[in-house]
Design a protein around this motif. Structure first.
Motif, PDB file in Angstrom:
ATOM      1  N   THR A 631      -4.236  -5.254   4.226  1.00 41.52           N
ATOM      2  CA  THR A 631      -3.164  -4.475   4.863  1.00 41.52           C
ATOM      3  C   THR A 631      -2.651  -3.396   3.918  1.00 41.52           C
ATOM      4  OG1 THR A 631      -2.520  -6.409   6.174  1.00 41.52           O
ATOM      5  CG2 THR A 631      -0.901  -4.639   5.959  1.00 41.52           C
ATOM      6  N   ILE A 632      -2.318  -3.785   2.697  1.00 39.81           N
ATOM      7  CA  ILE A 632      -1.785  -2.813   1.737  1.00 39.81           C
ATOM      8  C   ILE A 632      -2.852  -1.779   1.392  1.00 39.81           C
ATOM      9  CG2 ILE A 632      -0.770  -2.548  -0.554  1.00 39.81           C
ATOM     10  CD1 ILE A 632       0.298  -5.367  -0.340  1.00 39.81           C
ATOM     11  N   PHE A 633      -4.068  -2.232   1.164  1.00 41.32           N
ATOM     12  CA  PHE A 633      -5.151  -1.322   0.782  1.00 41.32           C
ATOM     13  C   PHE A 633      -5.391  -0.276   1.863  1.00 41.32           C
ATOM     14  CE2 PHE A 633      -9.601  -0.174   1.268  1.00 41.32           C
ATOM     15  CZ  PHE A 633      -9.903   0.353   0.020  1.00 41.32           C
ATOM     16  N   SER A 634      -5.503  -0.699   3.105  1.00 39.80           N
ATOM     17  CA  SER A 634      -5.861   0.225   4.178  1.00 39.80           C
ATOM     18  C   SER A 634      -4.822   1.309   4.359  1.00 39.80           C
ATOM     19  CB  SER A 634      -6.051  -0.559   5.485  1.00 39.80           C
ATOM     20  OG  SER A 634      -6.407   0.317   6.532  1.00 39.80           O
ATOM     21  N   ILE A 635      -3.537   0.928   4.410  1.00 40.59           N
ATOM     22  CA  ILE A 635      -2.476   1.923   4.634  1.00 40.59           C
ATOM     23  C   ILE A 635      -2.325   2.823   3.419  1.00 40.59           C
ATOM     24  CG2 ILE A 635      -0.032   2.220   5.138  1.00 40.59           C
ATOM     25  CD1 ILE A 635      -0.121  -0.483   6.548  1.00 40.59           C
ATOM     26  N   ALA A 636      -2.357   2.252   2.217  1.00 40.34           N
ATOM     27  CA  ALA A 636      -2.203   3.062   1.008  1.00 40.34           C
ATOM     28  C   ALA A 636      -3.392   3.996   0.809  1.00 40.34           C
ATOM     29  CB  ALA A 636      -2.029   2.146  -0.207  1.00 40.34           C
ATOM     30  N   GLU A 637      -4.588   3.540   1.104  1.00 42.33           N
ATOM     31  CA  GLU A 637      -5.774   4.381   0.944  1.00 42.33           C
ATOM     32  C   GLU A 637      -5.740   5.564   1.910  1.00 42.33           C
ATOM     33  OE1 GLU A 637      -9.879   5.811   1.059  1.00 42.33           O
ATOM     34  OE2 GLU A 637      -8.644   5.093   2.724  1.00 42.33           O
ATOM     35  N   ASP A 638      -5.297   5.328   3.141  1.00 42.41           N
ATOM     36  CA  ASP A 638      -5.170   6.425   4.104  1.00 42.41           C
ATOM     37  C   ASP A 638      -4.137   7.434   3.634  1.00 42.41           C
ATOM     38  OD1 ASP A 638      -7.105   5.421   5.777  1.00 42.41           O
ATOM     39  OD2 ASP A 638      -5.690   4.334   7.055  1.00 42.41           O
ATOM     40  N   ALA A 639      -3.020   6.939   3.068  1.00 45.38           N
ATOM     41  CA  ALA A 639      -1.976   7.848   2.594  1.00 45.38           C
ATOM     42  C   ALA A 639      -2.468   8.694   1.424  1.00 45.38           C
ATOM     43  CB  ALA A 639      -0.743   7.043   2.195  1.00 45.38           C
ATOM     44  N   ILE A 640      -3.193   8.093   0.499  1.00 46.69           N
ATOM     45  CA  ILE A 640      -3.690   8.828  -0.662  1.00 46.69           C
ATOM     46  C   ILE A 640      -4.791   9.807  -0.253  1.00 46.69           C
ATOM     47  CG2 ILE A 640      -4.864   8.575  -2.885  1.00 46.69           C
ATOM     48  CD1 ILE A 640      -3.478   5.821  -3.120  1.00 46.69           C
ATOM     49  N   THR A 669       3.064  12.470  -3.715  1.00 44.91           N
ATOM     50  CA  THR A 669       2.922  12.973  -2.350  1.00 44.91           C
ATOM     51  C   THR A 669       2.649  11.841  -1.373  1.00 44.91           C
ATOM     52  OG1 THR A 669       1.982  15.011  -3.280  1.00 44.91           O
ATOM     53  CG2 THR A 669       1.721  14.651  -0.918  1.00 44.91           C
ATOM     54  N   ALA A 670       1.860  10.879  -1.805  1.00 38.39           N
ATOM     55  CA  ALA A 670       1.515   9.754  -0.924  1.00 38.39           C
ATOM     56  C   ALA A 670       2.512   8.600  -1.026  1.00 38.39           C
ATOM     57  CB  ALA A 670       0.122   9.240  -1.279  1.00 38.39           C
ATOM     58  N   SER A 671       3.582   8.747  -1.802  1.00 41.75           N
ATOM     59  CA  SER A 671       4.507   7.638  -2.037  1.00 41.75           C
ATOM     60  C   SER A 671       5.146   7.082  -0.761  1.00 41.75           C
ATOM     61  CB  SER A 671       5.597   8.058  -3.032  1.00 41.75           C
ATOM     62  OG  SER A 671       6.316   9.181  -2.547  1.00 41.75           O
ATOM     63  N   PRO A 672       5.491   7.906   0.249  1.00 42.84           N
ATOM     64  CA  PRO A 672       6.016   7.280   1.477  1.00 42.84           C
ATOM     65  C   PRO A 672       5.012   6.323   2.116  1.00 42.84           C
ATOM     66  CG  PRO A 672       6.521   9.624   1.450  1.00 42.84           C
ATOM     67  CD  PRO A 672       5.573   9.382   0.324  1.00 42.84           C
ATOM     68  N   VAL A 754      14.355   3.633   5.605  1.00 43.96           N
ATOM     69  CA  VAL A 754      15.290   4.617   5.047  1.00 43.96           C
ATOM     70  C   VAL A 754      14.740   5.171   3.734  1.00 43.96           C
ATOM     71  CG1 VAL A 754      17.586   4.904   4.054  1.00 43.96           C
ATOM     72  CG2 VAL A 754      17.302   3.624   6.182  1.00 43.96           C
ATOM     73  N   ILE A 755      14.249   4.290   2.871  1.00 47.66           N
ATOM     74  CA  ILE A 755      13.699   4.739   1.589  1.00 47.66           C
ATOM     75  C   ILE A 755      12.464   5.605   1.808  1.00 47.66           C
ATOM     76  CG2 ILE A 755      12.674   3.957  -0.575  1.00 47.66           C
ATOM     77  CD1 ILE A 755      14.424   1.453  -0.352  1.00 47.66           C
ATOM     78  N   ARG A 756      11.623   5.205   2.775  1.00 54.48           N
ATOM     79  CA  ARG A 756      10.420   5.978   3.054  1.00 54.48           C
ATOM     80  C   ARG A 756      10.756   7.385   3.531  1.00 54.48           C
ATOM     81  NH1 ARG A 756       6.864   7.307   7.052  1.00 54.48           N
ATOM     82  NH2 ARG A 756       8.303   6.545   8.645  1.00 54.48           N
ATOM     83  N   GLN A 757      11.751   7.500   4.380  1.00 53.01           N
ATOM     84  CA  GLN A 757      12.143   8.822   4.872  1.00 53.01           C
ATOM     85  C   GLN A 757      12.685   9.696   3.743  1.00 53.01           C
ATOM     86  OE1 GLN A 757      11.587  10.208   7.654  1.00 53.01           O
ATOM     87  NE2 GLN A 757      10.882   8.467   8.875  1.00 53.01           N
ATOM     88  N   ARG A 758      13.432   9.090   2.844  1.00 52.98           N
ATOM     89  CA  ARG A 758      13.955   9.858   1.710  1.00 52.98           C
ATOM     90  C   ARG A 758      12.824  10.310   0.786  1.00 52.98           C
ATOM     91  NH1 ARG A 758      19.707   7.020  -0.158  1.00 52.98           N
ATOM     92  NH2 ARG A 758      20.775   7.336   1.845  1.00 52.98           N
ATOM     93  N   LEU A 759      11.846   9.430   0.583  1.00 50.08           N
ATOM     94  CA  LEU A 759      10.693   9.833  -0.227  1.00 50.08           C
ATOM     95  C   LEU A 759       9.922  10.961   0.452  1.00 50.08           C
ATOM     96  CD1 LEU A 759       9.332   6.332  -1.367  1.00 50.08           C
ATOM     97  CD2 LEU A 759      10.442   8.045  -2.801  1.00 50.08           C
ATOM     98  N   ARG A 760       9.781  10.886   1.757  1.00 51.28           N
ATOM     99  CA  ARG A 760       9.063  11.938   2.484  1.00 51.28           C
ATOM    100  C   ARG A 760       9.794  13.273   2.358  1.00 51.28           C
ATOM    101  NH1 ARG A 760       7.406  10.821   8.586  1.00 51.28           N
ATOM    102  NH2 ARG A 760       5.790   9.650   7.491  1.00 51.28           N
ATOM    103  N   GLU A 761      11.139  13.241   2.498  1.00 50.86           N
ATOM    104  CA  GLU A 761      11.903  14.480   2.377  1.00 50.86           C
ATOM    105  C   GLU A 761      11.835  15.043   0.954  1.00 50.86           C
ATOM    106  OE1 GLU A 761      15.792  13.489   3.591  1.00 50.86           O
ATOM    107  OE2 GLU A 761      15.259  13.132   5.709  1.00 50.86           O
ATOM    108  N   LYS A 762      11.840  14.130  -0.017  1.00 51.32           N
ATOM    109  CA  LYS A 762      11.865  14.573  -1.410  1.00 51.32           C
ATOM    110  C   LYS A 762      10.559  15.248  -1.808  1.00 51.32           C
ATOM    111  CE  LYS A 762      12.722  12.833  -6.090  1.00 51.32           C
ATOM    112  NZ  LYS A 762      13.081  11.636  -6.902  1.00 51.32           N
ATOM    113  N   SER A 764       8.121  16.381   0.368  1.00 51.76           N
ATOM    114  CA  SER A 764       7.499  17.189   1.414  1.00 51.76           C
ATOM    115  C   SER A 764       7.293  18.632   0.988  1.00 51.76           C
ATOM    116  CB  SER A 764       8.358  17.150   2.679  1.00 51.76           C
ATOM    117  OG  SER A 764       9.653  17.690   2.413  1.00 51.76           O
ATOM    118  N   SER A 765       8.014  19.061  -0.031  1.00 56.25           N
ATOM    119  CA  SER A 765       7.901  20.461  -0.470  1.00 56.25           C
ATOM    120  C   SER A 765       6.705  20.697  -1.390  1.00 56.25           C
ATOM    121  CB  SER A 765       9.183  20.898  -1.194  1.00 56.25           C
ATOM    122  OG  SER A 765       9.420  20.065  -2.318  1.00 56.25           O
ATOM    123  N   LEU A 766       6.008  19.619  -1.781  1.00 55.54           N
ATOM    124  CA  LEU A 766       4.860  19.799  -2.682  1.00 55.54           C
ATOM    125  C   LEU A 766       3.718  20.502  -1.973  1.00 55.54           C
ATOM    126  CD1 LEU A 766       4.819  16.381  -4.560  1.00 55.54           C
ATOM    127  CD2 LEU A 766       5.627  18.579  -5.407  1.00 55.54           C
TER     128      LEU A 766
END
Length: 766
Positions: A631-640, A669-672, A754-762, A764-766
């Motif tokens: 589960t962790i691998f699949s979602i994190a790999e897609d994000a990266i 960039t992939a942290s969310p 909530v944390i994920r959204q803040r990471l995405r906003e932080k 997103s400008s990259l």
């Protein structure tokens, strides 16, 4: 306006089934596409709303089942009437049968008045076989569990034991309860003091084979037991009698209590002295303990056993009721210990009566209040003044759903009691509780027992602790492996290899957890117990082997290194890891014998005092970590992998190394997505059932040791729900555990979002 031109469809196309004007007109076809898009959009919205509604309904259903646990107890008056047959004497004891239909009043004249509990109408009057030349001096009730026996102590040293019985018949399909009296040792009075001294105090316990009687005369404390002997060919049984005298001054004794097993005797004085006597050997009773249990200036006003006879409830002149239970002292000797205190009133406590099937009790105080309490939950459930007059006698029904009270003004009050779940309180659920026979307060979950005297232990704390412990060790294994694997697969691995590795790991997530639990319990747990040292050496040797291979690979000539296509480096590590693992287990046996002079398990036990259970948190961490990794691998790999290429190319063009690009650009960039992967994996670990059910031993203990077992909320529900009675306290507490698990995941996932959204906003400008 521009139109898309579509190729002509074959005759098997679904479009060919449409009317000709739609098939041939581009504008109409676009409208048909828009219509299907609209249907899809509303379908997705409807599905999402349906999921939300389902979750909300689940929450409210759990709340609906749990809510009755916290409804306060209540009493409701049913009737009030004059004391039945008041002329027959003062009330010594009130009794009521299980159906709350027939009650009994034992009087000081030796009469027993049976009457309808709700109306006071006399059913029958029966006389106890009291000799005419003697009168009643003392009276006592045995344990209600032992068939409700009572004993009359007489003025001439004799005593009469009688039992109340209620026979139920159904003539014309209507229930009829017929009360009667029975003499377990015969109608002839028992001679307990040959000198004929008056029996000032008396106590009795009537068992199936043994009857124990303790009496106090003016100068002695006598113990008499009758053991039934059934002849082989005779219908009537005989009794072997044993007499002894206790070496305790009789003048000091104000109350006598015998436990239901007839093995423990408690002698109480009004000034606070408590003597514990072991009477398991009737011929030679032994005084085990004598202590002062009352502070200076206070006097004991009432005493009673709590259900099960493991605890004494002591009421005093200041309105306090203290619970004393037998526990082991520092020298492993039994000793009475005060485990809790209830503030009942500011006036003396006149009487204490215990419930027959739960750890509750009722009190009567000098202000005229009747109180109902539960010892384990430490709750005051009800406190009511049922009459303007003082209560003189009271009884709570065997099912604890009715209360019968006689007041000083000659009135009898019959009340209905609504008190279904007294065992539950915030303290009993979440705080340490001092249970009977335990040496100190503790968090305990033990919901049922074969004994009716059992004290339910509904602490959710060890279950929450076990849930978090299992999730922690699973995530400790899964997060590093899954994230490192995702980073390498998404950023460093060759596309040709990635197309095999990623689906293979994701396919691991489809493996049923019951299979993993089965393997963990029957194969992994014994294997790790046998090769514990090999497991620890594995954690050292495999990383060293990988690092050594990497170093040697770097020393090889460039021509050899370049023969391996870029991104296929991991393929070379497979045999290295396998060989390193084999080597770790191979060398663990001689190294274990050399370093620990035996097994590592024994060394942990003898040197560090750490025990080892075969099914423990380490087994759960490995098995559940294996289940969470996909589960962790699949979602994190897609994000990266989804990080825009221009960011990585720009970073490399500016002179950053590949690793610097990964750690300072790609991961941020992939942290969310990475954070979402970890939270979803954690939620999976918290809610896992079958693995922890089969691989933990299901021991609800609070121990941080990785070598000890645990029990989780989910596993506890799965184990005990099939066996519990619907709508019982146990049943509702299990639903409360489910609600706690639901709220925990809901709150945790909300914070994660909530944390994920803040990471995405932080980022997103990259």
């Amino acid at each position: 306006m521009f139109y898309l031109k579509f190729p002509r469809l074959s005759q098997t196309s679904t479009l060919r089934k449409q009317p000709a004007d739609i098939k041939n007109a581009p504008g109409a076809y676009a409208k048909w596409r828009l219509l299907k898009d609209s249907w899809a959009r509303y379908g997705v919205i409807g599905g999402g709303l349906a999921v939300i509604v389902a979750v909300v309904l689940i929450f409210f259903y759990l709340l609906y089942v749990v809510f009755p646990l916290f409804i306060p107890a209540a009493v409701e008056p049913v009737s009030q009437f004059d004391v039945p047959e008041k002329a027959l004497g003062k009330t010594l004891l009130l009794a009521i049968e299980e159906q709350n239909e027939v009650a009994g009043r034992f009087t000081d004249s030796g009469q027993v008045v049976f009457f309808e509990a709700a109306t006071g109408k006399t059913v029958s009057i029966q006389a106890v076989a009291i000799p005419e030349d003697a009168h009643i001096i003392s009276f006592a009730q045995g344990s209600p569990i032992n068939e409700g026996a009572v004993i009359y102590g007489l003025s001439d040293g004799r005593a009469v034991i009688v039992k109340q019985q209620y026979k139920i018949t159904y003539p014309d399909n209507k229930r009829v309860i017929t009360p009667s009296l029975e003499y377990p040792l015969g109608e002839q009075p028992l001679i307990l003091d040959e000198a004929g001294a008056a029996l000032e105090k008396i106590a009795v316990q009537v068992g199936e084979d043994t009857t124990t009687i303790v009496v106090k005369t003016a100068d002695k404390i006598r113990l008499t037991s009758f053991e039934k002997v059934q002849a082989l060919f005779a219908e009537e049984a005989s009794f072997n009698r044993t007499d002894s005298v206790l070496d305790i001054p009789a003048v000091e004794v104000a109350d006598i209590l015998i436990d239901k097993e007839g093995r423990k005797l408690y002698l109480v004085s009004s000034d606070g002295q408590l003597s514990f006597v072991d009477i398991s050997n009737q011929g030679s009773p032994a005084i085990k303990q004598k202590q002062n249990i009352m502070e200076t200036g206070k006097t004991i006003t009432s005493t009673a056993f709590l259900n099960g006879d493991l605890s004494l409830m002591i009421g005093d002149s200041t309105g306090l009721v203290s619970q004393w239970s037998m526990v082991k002292d520092g020298l492993n000797r039994p000793a009475m210990q005060k485990i809790r205190v209830f503030k009942v009133s500011d006036r003396p406590v006149l009487a204490i009566n215990s419930e027959q099937r739960r750890k509750g009790f009722i009190t009567m105080d000098a202000d005229g209040y009747i109180g109902i309490y539960h010892s384990t939950a430490e709750r005051e459930l009800i406190k009511e003044r049922l009459s303007t007059s003082l209560p003189v006698a009271a009884v709570i029904s065997p099912r604890a759903n009715a209360l019968l009270v006689q007041s000083e003004n000659g009135k009898m009050h019959f009340w209905h009691v609504e008190n279904k779940h007294p065992e539950v309180s915030l303290k009993s659920l979440w705080q340490k509780v001092w249970y009977e026979s335990y040496p100190k307060p503790a968090y305990i979950w033990q919901s049922s027992s074969a004994s009716s005297d059992f004290e339910p232990k509904y602490s959710l704390t060890p279950l929450v602790f076990g849930t978090l412990k299992a999730a922690f060790y699973a995530m400790l294994l899964a997060i590093p492996l899954a994230l490192m694997g995702a980073i390498y697969t998404a950023y460093f691995m060759a596309p040709g290899m990635r197309q095999y590795v990623k689906p293979t790991i994701e396919l691991m997530g489809a493996l049923p957890t019951v299979i993993l639990g089965f393997l963990a319990g029957l194969w992994l747990a014994p294997f790790m117990e046998k090769h514990l040292s090999g497991v620890f050496f594995l954690l050292i040797i495999v990383p060293l082997g990988v690092m050594l291979f990497a170093f040697l690979w770097q020393t090889l000539p460039k021509t050899i290194q370049q023969k391996l296509p870029e991104g296929w480096d991991a393929a070379l590590l497979i045999p290295v890891i396998l060989l390193s693992g084999w080597f770790a287990f191979a060398v663990s046996v001689p190294l274990e014998a050399l370093l620990f002079h035996g097994t590592l398990r024994d060394w942990f036990k003898t040197e560090l005092g750490i025990g080892y259970d075969q099914r423990n948190a380490m087994v759960v961490g490995v098995a559940m970590g294996f289940a969470v990794i996909p589960t962790i691998f699949s979602i994190a790999e897609d994000a990266i992998f989804s990080v825009p290429k221009h960011l990585t190319v720009g970073s490399l063009a500016l002179g950053a190394t590949t690793w610097q690009t990964v750690t300072r650009v790609v991961l941020f960039t992939a942290s969310p997505g990475i954070f979402s992967a970890i939270m979803i994996g954690f939620g999976r670990a918290v809610g896992e059932t079958m693995i922890v059910l089969m691989a933990t031993g299901n021991t609800p203990v609070m121990d941080l040791s990785i070598f000890q077992g645990l029990r989780t909320l989910a596993a506890n529900i799965a184990v005990e729900m099939p066996e519990t009675e619907v709508n019982s306290t146990h049943y509702r507490v299990l639903f409360l555990a489910a609600l706690v698990l639901f709220m925990f995941t809901f709150v945790f996932n909300t914070l994660a979002e909530v944390i994920r959204q803040r990471l995405r906003e932080k980022y997103s400008s990259l």
